[in-house]
Design an enzyme around this catalytic site. Sequence first.
Site, mmCIF file in Angstrom:
data_model
loop_
_atom_site.group_PDB
_atom_site.id
_atom_site.type_symbol
_atom_site.label_atom_id
_atom_site.label_comp_id
_atom_site.label_asym_id
_atom_site.label_seq_id
_atom_site.Cartn_x
_atom_site.Cartn_y
_atom_site.Cartn_z
ATOM 1 N N HIS A 328 0.797 -1.272 0.038
ATOM 2 C CA HIS A 328 0.036 -0.039 -0.003
ATOM 3 C C HIS A 328 0.785 1.127 0.147
ATOM 4 C CE1 HIS A 328 0.690 0.955 4.378
ATOM 5 N NE2 HIS A 328 0.708 -0.097 4.503
ATOM 6 N N CYS A 347 2.900 -4.912 7.234
ATOM 7 C CA CYS A 347 2.430 -4.591 5.600
ATOM 8 C C CYS A 347 3.690 -4.143 5.077
ATOM 9 C CB CYS A 347 1.177 -3.838 5.273
ATOM 10 S SG CYS A 347 -0.190 -4.645 5.803
#
Length: 448
Positions: A328, A347
């Site tokens: 992301h 992440c």
Amino acid sequence: MTYMTKTGLKLGMSAAAAICGLCALPALAQDESANPAQAETVQDRAGEADVPLIIPQPVYEPKWSADYATDLLAFIAAIDSEGLKPSDYRPEQLTAAIAAGEGAALDAEFVRAFTWLAEDLRDGRTPMKARVEWYVNDPDADTTPISMLLAKVKESGDVAGTLRSLEPAHPDYAALRDMLAKTPKAEISKRRLIMANMDRWRWLKRDLGKDYLHTNVPEYKVRYVVNKQQIVNYRTVVGKPGRNATPQLAEMVQGVIFNPTWTVPQSIVKGEGLGARVLANPTWARSQGYEATKGANGYVSVVQKPGPTNALGYMKLDMPNRHAIFLHDTPSRHLFRNADRALSHGCIRTENAMELAMVIALVQGDVPLDRSKQIVKSLEYTRVPVKRELPVYITYFTMASDVDGKMTNFRDIYSRDKPVLDALAAARPQRPEKIKLEDNVVTEERKL
């Protein structure tokens, strides 16, 4: 003297003996009281000569000749070139079976040694317990089972060629093998590291495919490969060492999400007190895009709306997995200037994420760049589906080619080398043909 058949037909002794000798002696012999462990006979009670009962025994036909076994033995002797140890495959047992001659023992030894080699070349030599935070389902055992490989050997007569066909197709594997060949035996540590990273390639699908995303966590980079050629690469921020370390995954990108919302994990809402802070400071919460909901049972949920402060930035790859790990954007873009970028909660934050999102939407989803730009400006949550398959591989190689193609050592930021090195130094464990993922359950919610 006569015998009565089951059909009521009376036969003389000679005729009965003749027929029994051809087809029915076992049934008649069972009526005798003779010891079944002794040779059975039908004897005429009037003194005629015994008629021996001859039961044909199956003749074992060898399935694997000494030539096949010798070829396999030669392959084992040279297996150190693939970063494996000849002693793991017990060549002395195969040698003894060859010396004893063709037959069941040689067949069994051939199949055993071939199976062990094929398993390690296809699936990796490292046992599951030494693959820390490794959650990749490798399909190679299903697509190339041992039975199929043995049939291929029979058809082609090529033992070595069949086994070599299991080697990883990625160029890094061949580059590591060449490096191993050039590294002197005295450089033990370097050779062991090369061997460990060669084995890591075997843990993955043999051929990664034509189009895919690949991020090597210790390198802090992600590359987008199209038609087996890298077209772009970007810096990354990965998980902090410890419980937030980024796991190794092989997942499928299903879409690109522009202007994502972020449902904050309870480990942050409750564990870090964000829920209470949002409820107590509505003005600050609105400035950050947070909206909190408190249920009758006291449960607090927090969602962050799309916008410049959103923790996911303006882009998130939709790649569903039970670990809640994805690539992301981020509003904290200054972190990409750091040399050490193991800073996230698991992440993978991606530099120039909007560019990557637009390229994926164009190449995999047929969405023009202008359309992607319009979507971003709208600040509205929009999911663009991927029309063509796009795997994403999150790996952990401490020796691999960098984005410029140069073989490089990367710092072992999560200390994952030692379990692999120890496992390769130990005796080879026996295992089922197919390595299965342990039923690992993520007990801590992954965050950003």
